[in-house]
Scaffold this active site. Sequence first.
Site, PDB file in Angstrom:
ATOM      1  N   GLY A   1       0.708  -1.309  -0.067  1.00 12.65           N
ATOM      2  CA  GLY A   1       0.081  -0.139   0.164  1.00 12.65           C
ATOM      3  C   GLY A   1       0.698   1.267   0.041  1.00 12.65           C
TER       4      GLY A   1
ATOM      5  CB  SER B   1       1.979   4.298  -4.210  1.00 16.86           C
ATOM      6  OG  SER B   1       1.546   4.765  -5.272  1.00 16.86           O
ATOM      7  CB  SER B   2       5.651  -0.410  -5.424  1.00 17.58           C
ATOM      8  OG  SER B   2       4.526  -1.523  -5.242  1.00 17.58           O
TER       9      SER B   2
ATOM     10  CG  ASP C   1      -1.511   5.684  -5.299  1.00 13.34           C
ATOM     11  OD1 ASP C   1      -1.649   6.324  -4.407  1.00 13.34           O
ATOM     12  OD2 ASP C   1      -2.043   4.629  -5.112  1.00 13.34           O
TER      13      ASP C   1
HETATM   14  C1  GLA Z   1      -5.059   3.026  -3.886  1.00 12.01           C
HETATM   15  C2  GLA Z   1      -5.339   3.780  -5.167  1.00 12.01           C
HETATM   16  C3  GLA Z   1      -5.532   5.111  -4.991  1.00 12.01           C
HETATM   17  C4  GLA Z   1      -6.443   5.537  -3.747  1.00 12.01           C
HETATM   18  C5  GLA Z   1      -6.140   4.574  -2.535  1.00 12.01           C
HETATM   19  C6  GLA Z   1      -7.259   4.643  -1.445  1.00 12.01           C
HETATM   20  O1  GLA Z   1      -3.880   3.487  -3.294  1.00 12.01           O
HETATM   21  O2  GLA Z   1      -4.340   3.670  -6.154  1.00 12.01           O
HETATM   22  O3  GLA Z   1      -6.071   5.943  -5.883  1.00 12.01           O
HETATM   23  O4  GLA Z   1      -8.037   5.270  -4.300  1.00 12.01           O
HETATM   24  O5  GLA Z   1      -6.063   3.278  -2.755  1.00 12.01           O
HETATM   25  O6  GLA Z   1      -7.416   5.924  -0.969  1.00 12.01           O
END
Ligand code: GLA
Length: 399
Positions: free
Chosen positions: A131, A133-134, A179
């Site tokens: 979670g 954001s890789s 992200d």
């Molecule tokens: C992931 C998605 C984001 C966002 C989050 C939740 O990271 O890539 O766009 O929706 O979940 O906030």
Amino acid sequence: MSTPKSTDDLLLTRFREVFGEASGRNALIFRAPGRVNLIGEHTDYNDGFVMPMAIGFYTWIAVAKRQDRMLEAYSEHFDEKIALSLDSLSGPPQKHWSDFIRGVAASLQEAGHRLSGGNLVIHGEIPLGAGLSSSAALEVSTALGLTLIAGVAVPALELVKLCQAAEHKYVGTRCGIMDQFIAAFGATGHALMLDCRLLEYRLLPIPKDVRVVVCNSMVRHQLASGEYNLRRADCEAGVRVLQSFFPEIHALRDVGIADLEKHKHDLPATVYRRCRHVVTENQKVLAAAKALESGDSDQFGHLMYRSHASLRDDYEVSCRELDLLVDLASSRRGVYGVRMMGGGFGGCTVNLIRSECVAAFQADIAQMYAETTGITPATYICEPAQGAETRPVEGSSQA
Ligand code: GLA
């Protein structure tokens, strides 16, 4: 004593091993960061507000142009090399890391940017599936690299949108824009208060006396990606019902809590709770930005706790391990606030902690979480970092 080699040098060495000396002479390096999100979860695809900050963990790629229309990419993490033709990139998600490369290249070309073939080596520091954001970091660094070797100039915001489109169509997650946006626009020392409708942001300085600490639950439940798209569909269903009463609304961003409550019984119970999360979460982000700007870490932390409760109870994207990490952290000294972060169903919590309490916090959490779950969590102190960049490479004949 020899000086330790930089990541740039190591990556170039690896590039030459994989693609040979000649290609290596032309290689350029790009990197894009992972992120934490301080508050504002599942609001981005509802045109709402989020507060991400880029962190000093990156996905790095080395790229060199080829004379043909092939993309060859080697992932260090998977120790695997794939080959794609730029002339046949279409097709459904393969559930393979190459979907990101294929998707980014395809989206760029679909938008009219003609690419050149290239050799790529990918080196990732961002824990996968945590979670952090890789995925977006890989997309943005790849997009930078592919456009640069092709000599096409794509404005950063367009690049961000094309990376998001790649994830929708080629990876199969209907993600929001947070992200990819923060991977490109992150700013040292700051979080971004991002309006996901207008795509405008202001910088919020992180107070000097606090640290942002991430705790990785080390679990990732299977449901994660399917449930994400379901949540988004619930929100859209809510908007459709509410539009019959308020034709002017376009997204949950436009709905106030009073109007939502008035039509509670017009909505299926689950859809109502999903909508309530989004509407109240947007309010929390706005309040949190004010708290940060006035240096009120107590208030900020309080909003983080409320965000977690709403994600757990109304949005139902938490899990036992994340709830445990939140409970454990909340009793530790110096913790202003903590909540689950990202899509949910595993991954990380984000904690706001008084600087001098961080070391004790890390030790305590590791021990307490392991005692209950048998799992040793990883914790990371995250400094707000700069967004994606092209690295200076000495002696490259392509620069
Ligand atoms: C992931 C998605 C984001 C966002 C989050 C939740 O990271 O890539 O766009 O929706 O979940 O906030």
